[in-house]
Design an enzyme around this catalytic site. Sequence first.
Site, PDB file in Angstrom:
ATOM      1  N   LYS A  85     -77.990 -28.817 -92.430  1.00  0.00           N
ATOM      2  CA  LYS A  85     -79.152 -28.696 -93.304  1.00  0.00           C
ATOM      3  C   LYS A  85     -78.853 -29.123 -94.732  1.00  0.00           C
ATOM      4  O   LYS A  85     -79.763 -29.489 -95.488  1.00  0.00           O
ATOM      5  CB  LYS A  85     -79.653 -27.248 -93.298  1.00  0.00           C
ATOM      6  CG  LYS A  85     -80.252 -26.770 -91.989  1.00  0.00           C
ATOM      7  CD  LYS A  85     -81.662 -27.259 -91.800  1.00  0.00           C
ATOM      8  CE  LYS A  85     -82.330 -26.594 -90.601  1.00  0.00           C
ATOM      9  NZ  LYS A  85     -83.741 -26.978 -90.455  1.00  0.00           N
ATOM     10  N   ASP A 133     -85.275 -19.905 -91.815  1.00  0.00           N
ATOM     11  CA  ASP A 133     -84.563 -18.998 -90.930  1.00  0.00           C
ATOM     12  C   ASP A 133     -83.146 -18.771 -91.434  1.00  0.00           C
ATOM     13  O   ASP A 133     -82.392 -17.999 -90.841  1.00  0.00           O
ATOM     14  CB  ASP A 133     -84.497 -19.582 -89.509  1.00  0.00           C
ATOM     15  CG  ASP A 133     -85.838 -19.528 -88.808  1.00  0.00           C
ATOM     16  OD1 ASP A 133     -86.440 -18.449 -88.791  1.00  0.00           O
ATOM     17  OD2 ASP A 133     -86.280 -20.558 -88.272  1.00  0.00           O
TER      18      ASP A 133
END
Length: 416
Positions: A85, A133
């Site tokens: 990410k 998340d």
Amino acid sequence: MTLSITGPLSCVFNRRPVRARLYDWQGHQFKLSLEAVATALGEIERWPGYAVTPLLELPGMAAQAGLGRIFYKDEGERFGLGSFKALGGAYAVLRLLQQAVASRLGSSPDSAALAAGAHRDIVSAMTVTCATDGNHGRSVAWGARTFGCACVIYVHEGVSPGRRDAIAAYGAVVREVAGTYDDAVRKADADAREHGWHIVSDTSYDGYVEIPRNVMQGYGVVADEVMRQMPSGVRPTHVFVQGGVGGLAASLCAWFWEKQGVEAPVFVVVEPQRADCLLRSAEAGVPTAAPGALDTIMAGLACGEVSLIAWDILSAGADAFLTVSDAAAADTMRMLAAAPFGDQPIVSGESAVAGLAGALLAAQDPKLRSALKLDERSLILFVGTEGATDPLLYQKIVGSSPEEVKGRGVRWRAAT
């Protein structure tokens, strides 16, 4: 010793003709493109701490599964953030700030200038926000701290304290939202509108496309690195990759489709059973939400609604969609850590292993093995999307700390 991965496994094959035309059909190149990935790589490779993450081969596991070769791209050390990410959220923050400066001054600064404090009068007045998340929010927070703006991150009630603390460590304000990831997305959107903040989301929806596209272009660096790391003349015949909202899957699918055309690998997307929006969308033929609490240990994949850009790519470019159980994910984490077939031990987080679990289960099912063209000649690529981003949960599942597993890996390298 045999593969000890627990089922069940669900599969839906794409109801549409897959990659029936060249990638530029229907304007796909305007959504994601090799040219834009090259631009992202040119920026990201100049960031402090950039290093190509390892591409590991697991010959013992491949032999046990009756497959040709298994390659595992380990994203656990990417920029020290613990996941792939880092390539997406931080890059999108950079692009947003560059555009803000350019709109005021007429020219766009590079990342080094912003990181050094240039144009702080402009960027420090800006606030970026998103729902997460865990891993995407950590990347956005890191990008905000690196390039000089403020940051507010929304988490749903299922996000663990360890992941919240990791986000806050980069200076972000962390706010909890009751409900699921998708509830957090809606709250972040509403608050951003109220306060004039800038949403840096990894999921796209009606009216919100440009920033998620930048996030996904950053993810394309993974595929670019992989193909430079592959042995000469070797190409994967299959790619099994995690789902979530579909951002990484679509980015990799687009990269291979545009680069290799009709020779692109069989492309399979794998999700948790309890968060299967992509499989449901494939079954219905249109974007379809996954119901319920999305309760899965694969926290980074606990998404109930698909990203629209991602769906545009995957609905025409993915061959099949699988779901695996939490038990299968845990089994795969333990197997990678224990390395029972003589391969290098690997620290893999809960959301890193869905693709590998799905492939190993499919390889054991005669019908799926045949339908997915899995055999002793198959060269399969997986992306281990995160390391132990929640060390306490990792130790609870695996039975060893991340440091213990890494230590076994060091000894393995010394022995081999």
